[in-house]
Design a protein around this motif. Structure first.
Motif, PDB file in Angstrom:
ATOM      1  N   SER A 150      45.390   5.966  12.839  1.00  0.00           N
ATOM      2  CA  SER A 150      45.751   4.622  12.401  1.00  0.00           C
ATOM      3  C   SER A 150      46.348   4.685  10.997  1.00  0.00           C
ATOM      4  O   SER A 150      46.402   5.744  10.371  1.00  0.00           O
ATOM      5  N   THR A 162      41.230   5.820  11.629  1.00  0.00           N
ATOM      6  CA  THR A 162      40.724   5.997  12.983  1.00  0.00           C
ATOM      7  C   THR A 162      41.698   6.828  13.801  1.00  0.00           C
ATOM      8  O   THR A 162      42.874   6.965  13.459  1.00  0.00           O
ATOM      9  N   PRO A 169      37.257   7.870  20.595  1.00  0.00           N
ATOM     10  CA  PRO A 169      37.676   7.189  19.373  1.00  0.00           C
ATOM     11  C   PRO A 169      36.669   7.420  18.251  1.00  0.00           C
ATOM     12  O   PRO A 169      35.455   7.422  18.480  1.00  0.00           O
ATOM     13  N   ALA A 171      36.094   6.747  13.781  1.00  0.00           N
ATOM     14  CA  ALA A 171      36.530   6.278  12.470  1.00  0.00           C
ATOM     15  C   ALA A 171      35.951   7.224  11.431  1.00  0.00           C
ATOM     16  O   ALA A 171      34.739   7.435  11.390  1.00  0.00           O
ATOM     17  N   ASP A 184      31.300   9.463   9.629  1.00  0.00           N
ATOM     18  CA  ASP A 184      32.184   9.073  10.736  1.00  0.00           C
ATOM     19  C   ASP A 184      31.415   8.112  11.629  1.00  0.00           C
ATOM     20  O   ASP A 184      30.180   8.114  11.655  1.00  0.00           O
ATOM     21  N   ARG A 186      31.246   6.371  15.553  1.00  0.00           N
ATOM     22  CA  ARG A 186      31.670   6.510  16.945  1.00  0.00           C
ATOM     23  C   ARG A 186      30.881   5.506  17.788  1.00  0.00           C
ATOM     24  O   ARG A 186      29.882   5.893  18.412  1.00  0.00           O
ATOM     25  N   LEU A 193      39.595   1.617  18.770  1.00  0.00           N
ATOM     26  CA  LEU A 193      38.880   1.463  17.502  1.00  0.00           C
ATOM     27  C   LEU A 193      39.863   1.240  16.363  1.00  0.00           C
ATOM     28  O   LEU A 193      40.914   1.865  16.297  1.00  0.00           O
ATOM     29  N   SER A 194      39.503   0.315  15.466  1.00  0.00           N
ATOM     30  CA  SER A 194      40.239   0.126  14.219  1.00  0.00           C
ATOM     31  C   SER A 194      39.204  -0.055  13.117  1.00  0.00           C
ATOM     32  O   SER A 194      38.035  -0.339  13.381  1.00  0.00           O
ATOM     33  N   VAL A 195      39.634   0.128  11.853  1.00  0.00           N
ATOM     34  CA  VAL A 195      38.679   0.070  10.754  1.00  0.00           C
ATOM     35  C   VAL A 195      39.215  -0.796   9.627  1.00  0.00           C
ATOM     36  O   VAL A 195      40.417  -0.810   9.342  1.00  0.00           O
ATOM     37  N   LEU A 204      34.404  -2.319  12.071  1.00  0.00           N
ATOM     38  CA  LEU A 204      35.039  -1.590  13.163  1.00  0.00           C
ATOM     39  C   LEU A 204      35.387  -2.563  14.274  1.00  0.00           C
ATOM     40  O   LEU A 204      34.514  -3.266  14.795  1.00  0.00           O
ATOM     41  N   SER A 206      36.719  -2.977  18.114  1.00  0.00           N
ATOM     42  CA  SER A 206      36.821  -2.175  19.326  1.00  0.00           C
ATOM     43  C   SER A 206      36.950  -3.087  20.528  1.00  0.00           C
ATOM     44  O   SER A 206      36.852  -4.316  20.417  1.00  0.00           O
TER      45      SER A 206
END
Length: 218
Positions: A150, A162, A169, A171, A184, A186, A193-195, A204, A206
């Motif tokens: 990302s 991510t 996926p 982060a 990290d 999960r 997934l995005s952060v 996060l 998802s």
């Protein structure tokens, strides 16, 4: 009454190739036209202050939080790309940093650094903190094996990115001061997934919903 200024080159806006960058305090808007030229528009005067053509495909114009640094970065996988620091008042080139062909992935401004993500020669993602004025390397992260990474998220003393690791996926959070991996994340069962980093939380996103965690939570 409100005054509206019509720029005489409004038709040029059809050629905007990247999202504009706004410096509201200075009343200045930065646009990329035709893929390779940065234009600085004076919003109060309704005129162009300067333009600067570069020799590569531009991906982003990044403003420092105080508006004193304008940094131009290339599109990902650009051949002969550079990171170019421009004077916000004149558009003159202050500094350049060459990039290996196809290596650039993303960049993000921080208060006292420019954060750059690149692919190394083995295909691993490496995040670097550059001096924002000299563009020299302050630190480099350990290689991160992330497919489809990302864009970088910056905040709360952390850097988040991510991607997919072995099809899962993940982060990854880096310490913004040192580049060391801080944690990290999960989320079980998530496939997207995005952060985001804000308000002391790691957020996060998802396909299973939104998770808000403290930086030290698992």
């Amino acid at each position: 009454t409100h005054r509206h200024t019509l720029f005489p080159y409004t038709t040029l806006f059809r050629s905007v190739t990247d999202p504009p960058a706004l410096d509201a305090a200075a009343g200045r808007l930065y646009l990329v036209l035709g893929d390779r030229t940065v234009h600085a528009l004076d919003l109060a005067a309704g005129r162009e202050r300067w333009s600067r053509r570069l020799a590569f495909s531009i991906g982003d114009v990044l403003l420092s939080p105080d508006g004193q640094r304008v940094t131009v970065v290339p599109s990902p996988f650009t051949t002969n790309g550079e990171i170019v620091l421009l004077d916000p008042a004149t558009g003159e080139v202050r500094r350049r940093r060459s990039l290996r062909t196809g290596a650039f992935a993303d960049a993000a401004p921080a208060p006292d650094a420019l954060l750059v993500a690149e692919r190394d020669t083995d295909g691993y993602l490496v995040v670097q903190a550059l001096d924002p004025l000299q563009l020299g390397v302050r630190w480099r992260s350990a290689p991160l094996w992330l497919a489809h990474p990302s864009r970088l998220a910056v905040g709360e003393g952390l850097i988040g990115v991510t991607g997919r690791e072995a099809e899962d996926p993940v982060a990854v959070l880096l310490d913004a001061a040192t580049g060391r991996i801080a944690a990290d994340r999960r989320p079980e069962g998530a496939s997207v997934l995005s952060v985001g980093l804000a308000g002391g939380l790691v957020c996060l996103g998802s396909d299973r919903g939104l998770f808000a965690l403290g930086p030290s939570e698992g």
